[in-house]
Design a protein around this motif. Structure first.
Motif, short mmCIF file in Angstrom:
data_model
loop_
_atom_site.label_atom_id
_atom_site.label_comp_id
_atom_site.label_asym_id
_atom_site.label_seq_id
_atom_site.Cartn_x
_atom_site.Cartn_y
_atom_site.Cartn_z
N ASP A 66 -5.11 2.46 -2.18
CA ASP A 66 -3.95 1.59 -2.30
C ASP A 66 -3.50 1.12 -0.92
O ASP A 66 -3.11 -0.04 -0.73
N GLN A 67 -3.57 2.03 0.05
CA GLN A 67 -3.17 1.63 1.42
C GLN A 67 -4.07 0.50 1.92
O GLN A 67 -3.63 -0.42 2.60
N GLN A 68 -5.36 0.61 1.57
CA GLN A 68 -6.29 -0.43 2.00
C GLN A 68 -5.89 -1.78 1.42
O GLN A 68 -5.89 -2.80 2.11
N ARG A 69 -5.52 -1.80 0.14
CA ARG A 69 -5.17 -3.06 -0.49
C ARG A 69 -3.87 -3.62 0.08
O ARG A 69 -3.72 -4.82 0.25
N VAL A 70 -2.94 -2.70 0.42
CA VAL A 70 -1.68 -3.15 1.02
C VAL A 70 -1.96 -3.77 2.40
O VAL A 70 -1.43 -4.83 2.74
N ALA A 71 -2.81 -3.09 3.18
CA ALA A 71 -3.11 -3.60 4.53
C ALA A 71 -3.77 -4.98 4.44
O ALA A 71 -3.45 -5.88 5.22
N LEU A 72 -4.66 -5.14 3.48
CA LEU A 72 -5.32 -6.45 3.33
C LEU A 72 -4.33 -7.50 2.85
O LEU A 72 -4.35 -8.64 3.34
#
Ligand code: ATP
Length: 365
Positions: free
Chosen positions: A141-147
């Protein structure tokens, strides 16, 4: 969302005093492509990315987004999205605050922000997460938020520098696959820096292999894997990398150094390319999966004792010593193999690469 930038680097150089961090890098990146800059530590990947971002001024050369020269524009004028590590979210902010931060920082009106949030929430499937603190989210989820935060301003290009390096191996593989799918779904031109060749092979439409500030080869993952233009690339790509054996070439025969073996070549295109190497030393390169093992002798089979056997899931990696180099063969479990026993090695001639011994450059791949 609307992205279109092609990115063109023309003879880019960045020197720090006597250090030539990059020394004449030219790349053409098509709109929507994911291009990976790959190479060992210190080869100039990050410097190239920072020049594209506008965080470094190149010593020489030009950078274009589509047909517009951006070499001397500030980072904000270039409008690039950057993710240097997926964990670089603001931990005390919730997801909504994180992804809207770049818009709020530019004082984008509230209504426009809400429109953009709806858009990225849908693309990155962040619907139920907006009120959660970023720090408590799982890595995916953090990855998707960062993107989402990186693309919310509709950047021309997305720049990612070793984004997965902080993750453990298992997570890295999952995130890599997720990231690849997301990039294709949003279709943004992306430049991705890594020293991990597996990541590069899995993600890149094009891989640019760098060494000592210059490009040594660029092409599709398959091109680079099957047709390395140098010993360096053959060795750098692949797990394990390509095998190399020093040989003497004489009239269609390769005499393998450190063995009594001579390999008789049948491919006429090899003879033609080797004509100027008559009586000279060359390096034979072959990938571990293009060598077969047999129990019985046959023409062109190299008889050799097994040094070690390493189980690797469906396959085993079987090691031999040829000359002073360990030579690795990837094979299935069908043949009974015992360390110290001799077997016969067969080299698939279609997959043989030959390199100049002094320069390491390819003669035939
Ligand atoms: P890594 O994966 O270790 O980050 P890299 O391939 O990204 O390596 P760069 O960080 O681009 O390599 O560095 C390329 C070369 O330039 C290295 O020799 C590095 O020490 C040098 N270099 C980078 N930035 C500076 C700087 N600000 N001042 C002096 N030398 C620098």
């Amino acid at each position: 969302m609307f992205f279109l930038a092609r990115v063109r680097l023309e003879s880019l150089k960045k020197h720090y005093g006597s250090v030539r961090a990059i020394d004449g890098v030219s790349i053409n990146i098509e709109s929507g492509q994911l291009v990976v800059l790959l190479g060992p530590s210190g080869c100039g990947k990050t410097t190239t990315l920072r020049c594209i971002a506008g965080l470094e001024q190149p010593t020489m050369g030009k950078i274009y987004f589509d047909d517009r020269e951006v070499t001397h524009l500030s980072p904000s004028e270039r409008n690039v999205g950057m993710v240097f590590q997926f964990y670089a979210l603001y931990p005390h902010m919730n997801v909504y605050e994180n992804i809207t931060f770049p818009l709020r920082a530019c004082r984008v009106p509230r209504k426009a922000i809400e429109t953009k949030v709806k858009e990225v929430v849908q693309i990155f499937q962040l619907g139920g997460l907006l009120r959660y603190k970023a720090s408590i989210l799982p890595p995916g989820d953090q990855q998707r938020v960062a993107l989402a935060r990186a693309v919310i301003r509709d950047p021309n290009v997305l720049l990612l520098d070793e984004p997965l390096s902080a993750l453990d191996e298992k997570f890295r593989e999952e995130m890599r696959s997720e990231l690849g799918k997301l990039q294709k779904r949003i279709g943004i031109t992306t430049i991705y820096v890594t020293h991990d060749q597996r990541e590069a092979m899995a993600l890149g439409d094009v891989i640019v292999v760098m060494k000592d500030g210059v490009i040594v080869q660029m092409g599709s993952p398959e091109e680079l894997y099957e047709h390395p233009q140098s010993v360096f690339v053959g060795n750098f790509l692949g797990t394990p990398g390509m095998n190399f054996v020093e040989c003497l070439y004489d009239n269609g025969l390769l005499f393998l150094e450190g063995t009594e073996h001579r390999l008789s070549l049948k491919r006429s295109d090899l003879f033609a390319k080797l004509s100027s190497y008559q009586g000279k030393e060359v390096i034979l390169g072959i990938r571990p999966e293009y060598v077969s093992l047999f129990e019985k002798s046959f023409e062109n089979g190299l008889s050799i004792a097994i040094l070690a056997i390493e189980p690797a899931g469906r396959y085993r990696l079987v090691d031999f010593l040829i000359g002073e180099r360990v030579f690795r063969v990837r094979t299935d479990w069908s043949l009974p193999l015992i360390v110290g026993h001799k077997v016969y090695l067969y080299f698939s001639e279609d997959h043989i690469c030959l390199f100049d011994r002094s320069s390491g450059e390819a003669i035939v791949t």
